[in-house]
Design a protein around this motif. Structure first.
Motif, PDB file in Angstrom:
ATOM      1  N   LEU A  43      -8.169   1.432   3.599  1.00 57.51           N
ATOM      2  CA  LEU A  43      -7.255   0.793   4.478  1.00 57.51           C
ATOM      3  C   LEU A  43      -7.888   0.077   5.598  1.00 57.51           C
ATOM      4  CD1 LEU A  43      -4.556   3.677   4.606  1.00 57.51           C
ATOM      5  CD2 LEU A  43      -4.325   1.467   3.612  1.00 57.51           C
ATOM      6  N   ALA A  44      -8.957   0.760   6.118  1.00 54.49           N
ATOM      7  CA  ALA A  44      -9.726   0.189   7.247  1.00 54.49           C
ATOM      8  C   ALA A  44     -10.331  -1.161   7.002  1.00 54.49           C
ATOM      9  CB  ALA A  44     -10.315   1.032   8.232  1.00 54.49           C
ATOM     10  N   THR A  45     -10.742  -1.184   5.726  1.00 56.10           N
ATOM     11  CA  THR A  45     -11.338  -2.329   5.082  1.00 56.10           C
ATOM     12  C   THR A  45     -10.524  -3.398   4.634  1.00 56.10           C
ATOM     13  OG1 THR A  45     -12.165  -1.140   3.291  1.00 56.10           O
ATOM     14  CG2 THR A  45     -13.319  -0.939   5.047  1.00 56.10           C
ATOM     15  N   ALA A  46      -9.189  -2.922   4.722  1.00 57.67           N
ATOM     16  CA  ALA A  46      -8.153  -4.148   4.221  1.00 57.67           C
ATOM     17  C   ALA A  46      -8.315  -4.179   2.471  1.00 57.67           C
ATOM     18  CB  ALA A  46      -8.222  -5.315   4.829  1.00 57.67           C
ATOM     19  N   VAL A  47      -8.797  -3.197   1.904  1.00 59.43           N
ATOM     20  CA  VAL A  47      -8.931  -3.221   0.491  1.00 59.43           C
ATOM     21  C   VAL A  47      -7.531  -3.017  -0.238  1.00 59.43           C
ATOM     22  CG1 VAL A  47      -9.616  -2.115  -1.596  1.00 59.43           C
ATOM     23  CG2 VAL A  47     -11.337  -2.540   0.261  1.00 59.43           C
ATOM     24  N   ILE A  48      -6.699  -2.230   0.425  1.00 59.86           N
ATOM     25  CA  ILE A  48      -5.409  -1.850   0.158  1.00 59.86           C
ATOM     26  C   ILE A  48      -4.728  -2.041   1.417  1.00 59.86           C
ATOM     27  CG2 ILE A  48      -5.849  -0.432  -1.998  1.00 59.86           C
ATOM     28  CD1 ILE A  48      -4.855   2.015  -0.381  1.00 59.86           C
ATOM     29  N   ASP A  49      -3.103  -2.350   1.343  1.00 60.84           N
ATOM     30  CA  ASP A  49      -2.223  -2.284   2.246  1.00 60.84           C
ATOM     31  C   ASP A  49      -0.835  -1.443   1.749  1.00 60.84           C
ATOM     32  OD1 ASP A  49      -1.136  -4.076   0.405  1.00 60.84           O
ATOM     33  OD2 ASP A  49      -1.379  -5.859   1.673  1.00 60.84           O
ATOM     34  N   SER A  50       0.365  -1.667   2.606  1.00 55.20           N
ATOM     35  CA  SER A  50       1.330  -0.868   2.022  1.00 55.20           C
ATOM     36  C   SER A  50       1.541  -1.237   0.628  1.00 55.20           C
ATOM     37  CB  SER A  50       2.496  -1.081   3.136  1.00 55.20           C
ATOM     38  OG  SER A  50       2.602  -2.376   3.254  1.00 55.20           O
ATOM     39  N   LEU A  51       1.703  -2.410   0.404  1.00 56.62           N
ATOM     40  CA  LEU A  51       1.947  -2.682  -1.230  1.00 56.62           C
ATOM     41  C   LEU A  51       1.103  -2.239  -1.850  1.00 56.62           C
ATOM     42  CD1 LEU A  51       3.929  -4.160  -3.150  1.00 56.62           C
ATOM     43  CD2 LEU A  51       2.476  -6.440  -2.668  1.00 56.62           C
ATOM     44  N   GLY A  52      -0.301  -2.091  -1.693  1.00 56.01           N
ATOM     45  CA  GLY A  52      -1.332  -1.378  -2.376  1.00 56.01           C
ATOM     46  C   GLY A  52      -0.927   0.005  -2.824  1.00 56.01           C
ATOM     47  N   ILE A  53      -0.437   0.615  -1.606  1.00 56.08           N
ATOM     48  CA  ILE A  53      -0.085   2.158  -1.783  1.00 56.08           C
ATOM     49  C   ILE A  53       1.087   2.415  -2.858  1.00 56.08           C
ATOM     50  CG2 ILE A  53       1.145   3.882  -0.523  1.00 56.08           C
ATOM     51  CD1 ILE A  53      -0.404   3.111   2.013  1.00 56.08           C
ATOM     52  N   LEU A  54       2.018   1.318  -2.899  1.00 53.57           N
ATOM     53  CA  LEU A  54       2.949   1.624  -3.735  1.00 53.57           C
ATOM     54  C   LEU A  54       2.483   1.325  -5.227  1.00 53.57           C
ATOM     55  CD1 LEU A  54       5.956  -0.220  -2.044  1.00 53.57           C
ATOM     56  CD2 LEU A  54       5.373   2.202  -2.256  1.00 53.57           C
ATOM     57  N   HIS A  55       1.603   0.261  -5.413  1.00 55.79           N
ATOM     58  CA  HIS A  55       0.786   0.028  -6.706  1.00 55.79           C
ATOM     59  C   HIS A  55       0.049   1.425  -7.151  1.00 55.79           C
ATOM     60  CE1 HIS A  55       1.752  -4.254  -7.503  1.00 55.79           C
ATOM     61  NE2 HIS A  55       1.433  -4.503  -6.068  1.00 55.79           N
ATOM     62  N   ILE A  56      -0.499   1.933  -6.444  1.00 55.03           N
ATOM     63  CA  ILE A  56      -1.284   3.122  -6.686  1.00 55.03           C
ATOM     64  C   ILE A  56      -0.288   4.456  -7.073  1.00 55.03           C
ATOM     65  CG2 ILE A  56      -2.951   4.967  -5.847  1.00 55.03           C
ATOM     66  CD1 ILE A  56      -4.258   2.678  -4.064  1.00 55.03           C
ATOM     67  N   ALA A  57       0.644   4.400  -6.239  1.00 54.41           N
ATOM     68  CA  ALA A  57       1.570   5.398  -6.649  1.00 54.41           C
ATOM     69  C   ALA A  57       2.277   5.236  -8.080  1.00 54.41           C
ATOM     70  CB  ALA A  57       2.894   5.504  -5.506  1.00 54.41           C
ATOM     71  N   ASP A  70       8.578  10.458  -1.388  1.00 55.18           N
ATOM     72  CA  ASP A  70       8.603   9.584  -0.481  1.00 55.18           C
ATOM     73  C   ASP A  70       7.423   9.753   0.955  1.00 55.18           C
ATOM     74  OD1 ASP A  70      10.041   7.953  -2.067  1.00 55.18           O
ATOM     75  OD2 ASP A  70      11.854   8.248  -0.736  1.00 55.18           O
ATOM     76  N   ALA A  71       7.556  11.190   1.263  1.00 54.16           N
ATOM     77  CA  ALA A  71       6.867  11.435   2.553  1.00 54.16           C
ATOM     78  C   ALA A  71       5.464  11.538   2.086  1.00 54.16           C
ATOM     79  CB  ALA A  71       7.128  12.999   2.833  1.00 54.16           C
ATOM     80  N   ASP A  72       5.002  11.518   1.134  1.00 54.31           N
ATOM     81  CA  ASP A  72       3.740  11.427   0.526  1.00 54.31           C
ATOM     82  C   ASP A  72       3.119   9.847   0.713  1.00 54.31           C
ATOM     83  OD1 ASP A  72       3.113  14.007   0.708  1.00 54.31           O
ATOM     84  OD2 ASP A  72       3.028  14.216  -1.469  1.00 54.31           O
ATOM     85  N   LEU A  73       4.002   8.972   0.630  1.00 54.89           N
ATOM     86  CA  LEU A  73       3.595   7.692   0.643  1.00 54.89           C
ATOM     87  C   LEU A  73       3.257   7.009   2.008  1.00 54.89           C
ATOM     88  CD1 LEU A  73       6.300   6.108  -1.928  1.00 54.89           C
ATOM     89  CD2 LEU A  73       4.082   6.864  -2.349  1.00 54.89           C
ATOM     90  N   ALA A  74       2.279   7.865   2.678  1.00 57.14           N
ATOM     91  CA  ALA A  74       1.778   7.513   3.886  1.00 57.14           C
ATOM     92  C   ALA A  74       0.460   6.906   3.819  1.00 57.14           C
ATOM     93  CB  ALA A  74       2.105   8.447   4.980  1.00 57.14           C
ATOM     94  N   GLY A  75       0.117   6.053   4.865  1.00 51.48           N
ATOM     95  CA  GLY A  75      -1.521   5.540   4.604  1.00 51.48           C
ATOM     96  C   GLY A  75      -2.752   6.620   4.671  1.00 51.48           C
ATOM     97  N   ARG A  76      -2.384   7.688   5.404  1.00 51.38           N
ATOM     98  CA  ARG A  76      -3.283   8.689   5.535  1.00 51.38           C
ATOM     99  C   ARG A  76      -3.650   9.562   4.121  1.00 51.38           C
ATOM    100  NH1 ARG A  76       1.464  11.114   6.893  1.00 51.38           N
ATOM    101  NH2 ARG A  76       2.300  12.677   6.017  1.00 51.38           N
ATOM    102  N   ASN A  77      -2.798   9.122   3.012  1.00 54.51           N
ATOM    103  CA  ASN A  77      -2.770   9.760   1.623  1.00 54.51           C
ATOM    104  C   ASN A  77      -3.644   8.857   0.745  1.00 54.51           C
ATOM    105  OD1 ASN A  77      -1.652  12.300   2.290  1.00 54.51           O
ATOM    106  ND2 ASN A  77       0.319  11.534   2.183  1.00 54.51           N
ATOM    107  N   PHE A  78      -3.702   7.768   1.273  1.00 55.67           N
ATOM    108  CA  PHE A  78      -4.383   6.718   0.603  1.00 55.67           C
ATOM    109  C   PHE A  78      -5.371   6.181   1.230  1.00 55.67           C
ATOM    110  CE2 PHE A  78      -0.246   7.249  -1.204  1.00 55.67           C
ATOM    111  CZ  PHE A  78      -0.162   7.094  -2.296  1.00 55.67           C
ATOM    112  N   ARG A  79      -6.012   6.605   2.112  1.00 57.23           N
ATOM    113  CA  ARG A  79      -7.080   5.924   3.027  1.00 57.23           C
ATOM    114  C   ARG A  79      -8.393   6.040   2.171  1.00 57.23           C
ATOM    115  NH1 ARG A  79      -7.622   4.205   7.758  1.00 57.23           N
ATOM    116  NH2 ARG A  79      -5.759   4.832   8.225  1.00 57.23           N
TER     117      ARG A  79
END
Length: 98
Positions: A43-57, A70-79
């Protein structure tokens, strides 16, 4: 004779290498999956963003049959790859929502 209870299904083994391979294929073309450190901040390196989180999920659901709450679809879980593995394993054990 009473019916036996259904056998418990084991949670799938979510592998860092599988996650890294997907992340590289989808978001870092040209990079070798083996080069992606499991603790690299996606996330900090902008490899993924919120849309990327959804793609990974969605990929976790297709690949492993794991549906993240839904509660797990937070940035901290995809960092990081390691964080993605951890949230997927919790969800697979029915411990999601953290």
């Amino acid at each position: 004779m009473p019916a036996e209870p259904p056998a418990a299904t084991a949670a799938p083994d979510v592998l860092d290498g599988d996650i890294a391979a997907f992340v590289v294929e989808r978001f870092l073309p040209g990079v070798d999956a083996g080069e992606l450190d499991p603790d690299y901040d996606l996330l900090a390196t902008a490899v993924i963003d919120s849309l990327g989180i959804l793609h990974i999920a969605a990929w976790l659901e297709r690949r492993y049959g794991i549906v993240l709450p839904d509660a797990d679809l937070a940035g901290r879980n995809f960092r990081t790859v390691a964080a993605i593995r951890a949230v997927a394993e919790r969800a697979a054990r029915g411990e999601g929502g953290a």
